[in-house]
Motif scaffolding. Structure first.
Motif, short mmCIF file in Angstrom:
data_model
loop_
_atom_site.label_atom_id
_atom_site.label_comp_id
_atom_site.label_asym_id
_atom_site.label_seq_id
_atom_site.Cartn_x
_atom_site.Cartn_y
_atom_site.Cartn_z
N ARG A 263 39.40 87.04 -17.07
CA ARG A 263 40.62 87.02 -16.75
C ARG A 263 41.14 85.64 -16.51
O ARG A 263 42.25 85.12 -16.83
N ARG A 264 40.26 84.90 -15.83
CA ARG A 264 40.61 83.49 -15.40
C ARG A 264 40.83 82.53 -16.82
O ARG A 264 41.51 81.87 -16.98
N LEU A 265 39.74 83.06 -17.70
CA LEU A 265 40.09 82.09 -19.03
C LEU A 265 41.19 82.45 -19.56
O LEU A 265 41.67 81.52 -20.47
N ASN A 266 41.44 83.91 -19.77
CA ASN A 266 42.85 84.20 -20.36
C ASN A 266 44.07 83.58 -19.88
O ASN A 266 44.78 83.01 -20.50
N ASP B 48 43.27 68.72 -10.90
CA ASP B 48 42.00 68.86 -11.99
C ASP B 48 42.62 68.31 -13.27
O ASP B 48 43.55 68.94 -13.84
N THR B 49 42.09 67.48 -13.82
CA THR B 49 42.11 66.96 -15.31
C THR B 49 41.99 68.12 -16.11
O THR B 49 42.68 68.47 -17.09
N ASP B 50 40.95 69.09 -15.96
CA ASP B 50 40.78 70.20 -16.86
C ASP B 50 41.36 71.44 -16.33
O ASP B 50 40.74 71.70 -15.31
N ILE B 51 42.35 72.00 -16.73
CA ILE B 51 42.85 73.13 -16.04
C ILE B 51 42.07 74.41 -16.17
O ILE B 51 41.96 75.16 -15.05
N VAL B 52 41.18 74.47 -17.05
CA VAL B 52 40.38 75.52 -17.28
C VAL B 52 39.27 75.44 -16.12
O VAL B 52 38.98 76.53 -15.56
N TYR C 54 39.59 74.21 -13.30
CA TYR C 54 40.30 74.75 -11.98
C TYR C 54 40.38 76.00 -11.74
O TYR C 54 40.07 76.54 -10.94
N PHE C 55 40.65 76.60 -12.76
CA PHE C 55 40.83 78.18 -12.95
C PHE C 55 39.46 78.88 -12.55
O PHE C 55 39.40 80.13 -12.33
N LEU C 56 38.53 78.25 -12.95
CA LEU C 56 37.22 78.87 -12.81
C LEU C 56 36.46 78.61 -11.33
O LEU C 56 35.70 79.30 -10.95
N LYS C 57 37.13 77.92 -10.63
CA LYS C 57 36.78 77.42 -9.26
C LYS C 57 37.25 78.76 -8.47
O LYS C 57 38.10 79.61 -8.52
N PRO C 58 36.41 79.04 -7.49
CA PRO C 58 36.77 80.11 -6.44
C PRO C 58 37.65 79.86 -5.32
O PRO C 58 37.90 80.59 -4.30
N VAL C 59 38.45 78.67 -5.34
CA VAL C 59 39.33 78.09 -4.54
C VAL C 59 40.59 79.36 -4.37
O VAL C 59 40.94 79.51 -3.30
N GLU C 60 40.76 79.81 -5.48
CA GLU C 60 42.05 80.89 -5.62
C GLU C 60 41.44 82.21 -6.26
O GLU C 60 40.87 82.06 -7.02
#
Length: 386
Positions: free
Chosen positions: A217-220, A246-250, A252-258
């Motif tokens: 889901r995060r990658l999608n 983050d330079t790489d948006i992907v 960032y989305f894989l981080k557990p921050v959110e």
């Protein structure tokens, strides 16, 4: 059994019988005193040179040491020698067997570590520990596993488990950990971002108990809906949420921050904002787009709605200015309320403008609906369009 210095005779057949010995010597011409003296000497010599006497190893004829004549070992001695030889041979064979087993165990452990993803450098650092374990007879296989898992290098390889335990999750077995890494890698590759596969990335996901489904889901959201979509979506995502640096948006989305739900929500808001930008809408505030997202607006409905708004808003705004005496203002806010929220108030305003326009033109002789100044006023007034 000695050499007699008086008689100058070697008598190996002497037996301790002084009287007979004295008589024998007297018959040979010795006086009784000489014979008695010789008998006493012979008795002393026999005792001294006897096999169990102190001169047993001295030759009485030469005074030198005897050369012992070996009679060979006894059967008991031979049996003992054979026993010791067999014991030594058995020990040597067992030592060789143990050494081979240690070599096999060492190779087996190293091969296992390689399947766990350890590098040659890491395995080399573990060599001394492995040697100590397989040579210590007090350490069995299970205890060896426990001690191996205590090694810093080993813990670093499965570092995600440390974080899991700290956060209240159960530690994964090596097999489970490796399967998670494999599943993550396959999922990343399926979205074209296999280069993000790394121990540290997997450890972060494992530490936070992130399922493969959630990773998908995060990658999608990050790959298909942002990175590989219209560039204005990523632009709006960064503009509306400046904390995303983050330079790489992907990544960032894989981080557990959110949470994934929050990331998907922000993605939808950015999609709405990008669509509004594409249709040249003026109001681009975060609050507006988040409000529309809460009303269930998606990228698809945003495109359909803003397409209609872009077509009708200029004329609606113009009519609002022409018939300002009605007090009706119909701008972007009203159009969005009608299109996306099904606002009855926005519909009423638009209908009022339509009726005012019609009344104005019908008041002129010979002018029908076909003569209305705005094409959109000749449309029906169903929800969502003029």
């Amino acid at each position: 059994m000695a050499y007699d210095p008086i008689t100058k005779v070697y008598t190996p057949d002497y037996t301790p019988n002084p009287d007979a010995y004295i008589e024998k010597l007297t018959s040979k011409g010795l006086s009784k005193a000489e014979a008695a003296s010789s008998a006493r000497y012979q008795a002393y010599a026999d005792k001294y040179f006897a096999p169990d006497g102190p001169g047993a190893n001295i030759d009485p004829t030469t005074g030198g040491l005897r050369t012992p004549v070996s009679t060979g070992p006894t059967q008991a001695e031979l049996d003992e020698i054979a026993r010791k030889l067999k014991e030594a041979a058995d020990k040597k064979a067992q030592d060789e067997k143990d050494a081979a087993a240690r070599r096999d165990a060492f190779v087996l452990i190293k091969d296992s570590l390689k399947t766990y993803g350890f590098t040659e450098t890491e395995i080399t650092e573990l060599n001394a520990f492995i040697e100590s374990v397989i040579t210590d007879v007090k350490i069995g296989p299970e205890l060896a596993k426990v001690k191996l898992r205590e090694q810093p290098i080993y813990q670093a390889r499965f570092i995600g488990n440390k974080g899991r335990v700290a956060k209240g999750f159960n530690a994964l077995t090596e097999a489970q950990y490796l399967q998670q890494e494999t599943d993550y890698a396959q999922t990343l590759s399926s979205y074209g971002v296999g280069q993000l596969s790394s121990r540290s990335q997997f450890a972060t996901l494992i530490e936070n108990n992130t399922s493969v489904t959630e990773v998908g889901r995060r990658l999608n959201a990050s790959v298909r809906r942002v990175k590989n979509a219209d560039p204005t979506i990523l632009e709006n995502l960064r503009r509306l949420y400046p904390t995303i640096t983050d330079t790489d948006i992907v990544s960032y989305f894989l981080k557990p921050v959110e949470t994934i739900e929050e990331l998907e929500r922000k993605t939808t808001v950015a999609e709405i904002g990008a669509t509004a930008q594409q249709y040249k809408m003026e109001e681009k505030g975060l609050a507006k787009f988040e409000d529309l997202q809460r009303y269930g607006v998606t990228l698809a409905t945003a495109r359909a709605g803003y397409s209609t708004i872009a077509e009708e808003l200029p004329t609606a705004t113009k009519l609002g200015n022409v018939y300002s005496e009605t007090g009706i203002t119909y701008g972007q806010t009203e159009a969005e309320a009608e299109q996306f929220k099904d606002s009855a108030e926005a519909k009423r305003k638009k209908q009022k403008l339509i009726e005012t326009e019609k009344a104005s033109f019908k008041g002129s002789a010979g002018v029908g609906d076909a003569g209305l100044s705005t094409q959109y006023l000749r449309r029906g007034s169903s929800a969502g369009q003029f």
